[in-house]
Scaffold this active site. Structure first.
Site, mmCIF file in Angstrom:
data_model
loop_
_atom_site.group_PDB
_atom_site.id
_atom_site.type_symbol
_atom_site.label_atom_id
_atom_site.label_comp_id
_atom_site.label_asym_id
_atom_site.label_seq_id
_atom_site.Cartn_x
_atom_site.Cartn_y
_atom_site.Cartn_z
ATOM 1 N N HIS A 467 -4.664 10.368 -6.782
ATOM 2 C CA HIS A 467 -4.203 9.125 -6.146
ATOM 3 C C HIS A 467 -5.027 7.927 -6.627
ATOM 4 O O HIS A 467 -4.485 6.937 -7.133
ATOM 5 C CB HIS A 467 -4.320 9.279 -4.620
ATOM 6 C CG HIS A 467 -3.928 8.064 -3.849
ATOM 7 N ND1 HIS A 467 -2.763 7.975 -3.138
ATOM 8 C CD2 HIS A 467 -4.545 6.860 -3.675
ATOM 9 C CE1 HIS A 467 -2.665 6.781 -2.570
ATOM 10 N NE2 HIS A 467 -3.748 6.092 -2.875
ATOM 11 N N GLU A 468 -6.342 8.046 -6.498
ATOM 12 C CA GLU A 468 -7.195 6.915 -6.877
ATOM 13 C C GLU A 468 -7.118 6.644 -8.367
ATOM 14 O O GLU A 468 -7.180 5.495 -8.803
ATOM 15 C CB GLU A 468 -8.649 7.151 -6.434
ATOM 16 C CG GLU A 468 -8.844 7.273 -4.928
ATOM 17 C CD GLU A 468 -8.195 6.156 -4.111
ATOM 18 O OE1 GLU A 468 -8.048 5.038 -4.630
ATOM 19 O OE2 GLU A 468 -7.821 6.420 -2.947
ATOM 20 N N HIS A 471 -4.256 4.354 -9.055
ATOM 21 C CA HIS A 471 -4.627 2.944 -8.897
ATOM 22 C C HIS A 471 -5.410 2.476 -10.123
ATOM 23 O O HIS A 471 -5.210 1.375 -10.631
ATOM 24 C CB HIS A 471 -5.523 2.760 -7.668
ATOM 25 C CG HIS A 471 -4.813 2.817 -6.355
ATOM 26 N ND1 HIS A 471 -3.721 2.027 -6.062
ATOM 27 C CD2 HIS A 471 -5.052 3.548 -5.235
ATOM 28 C CE1 HIS A 471 -3.318 2.274 -4.814
ATOM 29 N NE2 HIS A 471 -4.105 3.207 -4.295
HETATM 30 ZN ZN ZN Z 1 -4.050 4.082 -2.394
#
Ligand code: ZN
Length: 683
Positions: A467-468, A471
């Site tokens: 997830h990170e 980003h």
């Molecule tokens: Zn997030």
């Protein structure tokens, strides 16, 4: 001050040399320079053009951002008293500086002149977006207010920046201010080896015998999930959900802080002519109106609540039959849910840990993004970092061009804020000297390595890593040349979770998991049997998880939409109301979850927590194209890279989505992935 590392303008922050005493002088120097710079630009009296106004302004803002970024980062990951003080000293000054620029009527007119000038049509799309966003920011900074209104706006922003930081610091202090020392081994019954050794290591680290449990997530959550002792579970649950509340030290109580933050946000919105803070927040979002947000959340609640109720009934029945237990308290739910999961799927999260040593998960992640986007990630040694665990990597694209770099800080430790996040250190932009490449911070709070071995991650932690990194890719792979709209800058908040939630999907695919699962002793891949169990258990209690997220999102949005009075009791009353509407699990009346809800009181998610679900519609639907074409389909990967990741905030996110998907988003993929759609049909 001579030799201030924050003023050297070096490509990467000099983390080993940055000291608290450097912070204020650096910020004051840069603010003074910027102020003089703007005055000089405006004094020239030429017809405002991109190159004479927007470009130099971007340049000076970048200098300040690059000096401030490592300071605010250290405040999050290596907190100490002196740094905290220096940080707080700067906040009102920075807020004031920003207001001052936003309220500069001459500068506003200069941007208006650029937008109306002959040159505008020849600017690139990204440049035009920068100008349009700037005009909106002037309006939202109160440039049109009278002197008293502008003054009040500045005061509110200063106070908000301090209060929001205070909220976060109180949560951190309350988290670290509580420990549970255990010397009687029988209390540990049920706990997996990983949780025991972490607690033993934590105790040793503080010169204690036995085991020490803390409220950091890797220590806290396994107790809730596995400890047979209901007393220990209750004790830790109570400590966790009453952090920063009236049940702890008064200094750390966030009750008043919340009320003040809400009152100031409300006043700010009214000052700018909006009926509520939610309306103000939506000015820069994909969602167009509060009704659209509420309708979206309530529609999801209507579909998922029956599923959640069935799941809870199933859990209750299981407890009655298997354990002769009638009453389930909040601190029993994770424990018996875990027992039910094991009974249904013969599977526990802990069984996966040995297959996910952190180094293998990280290397596998890099291989996944290599296959998808053609990029390569290579570690660079010798870069100054803030802690020995931190590593640094460079990213190059399939033509060998460098695209960006990132720091990776994986493990929970003292003086580090909880949770996981990506933040920017350097933003991509075109300078006179060439392209300034982006640099990211990727921060997690995983179970740390114990006893000199590699850390073993849960599947959940691996998903957080993906997830990170999503980003991070959004920040690093951008090809936009102007920092106000490059990377995640300028991306509407409710679209920003698209690339991150999108990446999580690869944690559920066999061929992807083969790239990052490797037994820490035997080197074996995740066995088929275990993988099948993981998949079957994927939607275990997904209705309960969904309504929990909806509860947070509705609470946040209604809190900023409805004028609910000004006392801590009113905040509690609204939360209770939302829980009655969408929640299914009863929580004790002393639960003060809201007092540590940093996302909305300290972070950027105010009136924006709905963004997770909003963007999940986009991310699930984007991923469904890979389900159709193949999980590592080269062209589909490149399309996602070009249409989404490279575009930053330079274009409208709906337009970008349609460009990638060939149509507008549909909610079907989200419902299918979370097991809600199928369950509804079956019911
Ligand atoms: Zn997030």
């Amino acid at each position: 001050m001579n030799n201030n590392p924050l003023l050297e303008g070096s490509r990467l922050p000099a983390f080993r040399r940055i000291q608290p005493e450097h912070v204020l002088p650096a910020v004051e120097t840069l603010i003074a320079e910027n102020r003089a710079g703007i005055a000089a630009l405006l004094a020239r009296g030429e017809t405002p053009r991109w190159a004479s106004i927007a470009e130099p302004l971007e340049e000076q803002e970048d200098r300040l951002d690059r000096a401030w970024s490592p300071v605010s980062h250290l405040h999050s990951v290596a907190d100490n008293e002196a740094l905290r003080e220096a940080y707080s000293d700067c906040l009102p000054r920075l807020a004031d500086h920003e207001s001052e620029i936003g309220q500069n009527a001459d500068l506003f007119r200069a941007y208006q002149a650029i937008a109306a000038g002959a040159e505008f049509r020849s600017l690139t799309g990204a440049q035009r977006k920068v100008v349009e966003n700037a005009l909106m920011d002037f309006r939202l900074s109160g440039v049109a207010l009278d002197e008293a209104g502008r003054e009040r706006y500045r005061k509110i922003q200063q106070s908000l920046s301090l209060l929001q930081t205070r909220f976060e610091e109180n949560v951190l202090d309350a988290t670290q201010g509580w420990t549970r020392h255990v010397t009687d081994a029988s209390l540990l019954a049920g706990l997996p080896e990983s949780a025991r050794s972490l607690a033993a290591e934590t105790a040793r680290g503080r010169g204690l015998d036995g085991w020490l449990f803390t409220l950091e997530f890797p220590s806290y959550f396994p107790v809730l999930q596995y400890a047979d002792s209901a007393e220990l579970r209750r004790e830790m649950y109570e400590a966790y959900v009453t952090r920063a509340s009236e049940r702890g030290p008064a200094d750390w109580n966030n009750a008043e802080v919340m009320v003040q933050i809400l009152a100031l946000r409300r006043e700010l919105a009214e000052l700018l002519g909006f009926s509520t803070y939610a309306h103000l927040a939506l000015e820069k979002r994909m969602a167009r109106s509060p009704d659209e947000v509420l309708g979206f959340l309530r529609d999801l609640a209507r579909r998922s609540r029956p599923v959640a109720e069935t799941e809870l009934a199933e859990l209750r029945q299981f407890c009655r039959e298997r354990f002769r237990i009638e009453r389930l308290d909040a601190w029993d739910i994770p424990y018996y849910s875990e027992k039910l999961r094991q009974a249904l799927y013969d599977f526990s999260e802990e069984e996966l840990r040995p297959y996910f040593p952190a180094p293998a998960a990280v290397a596998g992640l890099f291989e996944v993004v290599h296959r998808l986007y053609g990029i390569r990630v290579v570690e660079r040694s010798g870069v100054e970092v803030w802690h020995p665990d931190v590593r640094f990597f460079d990213v190059t694209d399939d033509t060998g061009q460098p695209r960006g770099s990132f720091y990776l800080d994986l493990y929970a430790r003292q003086h580090k804020r909880g949770g996981a996040w990506m933040d920017d250190c350097v933003v991509r932009r075109r300078t006179r000297a060439g392209i300034q490449l982006p640099v990211a911070y990727l921060v997690c709070n995983f179970t740390p390595p114990v006893g000199g071995e590699s850390a073993l991650l849960t599947h959940d932690e691996v998903m957080t890593l993906f997830h990170e990194f999503g980003h991070g890719l959004h920040h690093m792979l951008t090809l936009v040349d102007h920092s106000p709209v490059s990377g995640i800058n300028g991306v509407p908040w409710d679209a920003v979770e698209l690339p991150s939630q999108f990446m999580e999907n690869w944690c559920w695919d066999r061929s992807a998991i083969d790239l990052f699962s490797r037994h820490h002793q035997t080197g074996e891949r995740l066995p088929d049997g275990l993988f099948d169990k993981l998949l079957r258990a994927r939607n275990f209690q997904s209705g309960l998880q969904m309504v929990r997220q909806l509860e947070f999102a509705l609470f946040d949005f209604r809190l900023h939409l409805e004028d609910r009075g000004t006392a801590a009791g009113d905040v509690q009353a609204l939360l209770d109301e939302v829980r009655r509407e969408v929640g299914v699990i009863e929580v004790p009346e002393w639960n003060r979850f809201q007092n540590s809800f940093s996302h909305i009181f300290a972070g950027g998610y105010a009136a924006g927590y709905y963004s997770y679900k909003w963007a999940e519609v986009l991310s699930a639907d984007a991923f469904s194209k890979f389900e159709e074409n193949g999980i590592f389909h080269r062209d589909t990967g490149r399309q996602f890279l070009h249409a989404i990741l490279e575009q930053g905030g330079a274009r409208d996110p709906m337009e970008l989505f349609v460009e990638f998907r060939g149509r507008k988003p549909s909610i079907d993929a989200l419902l299918r992935h979370s097991g809600i759609a199928g369950a509804e049909i079956a019911a």
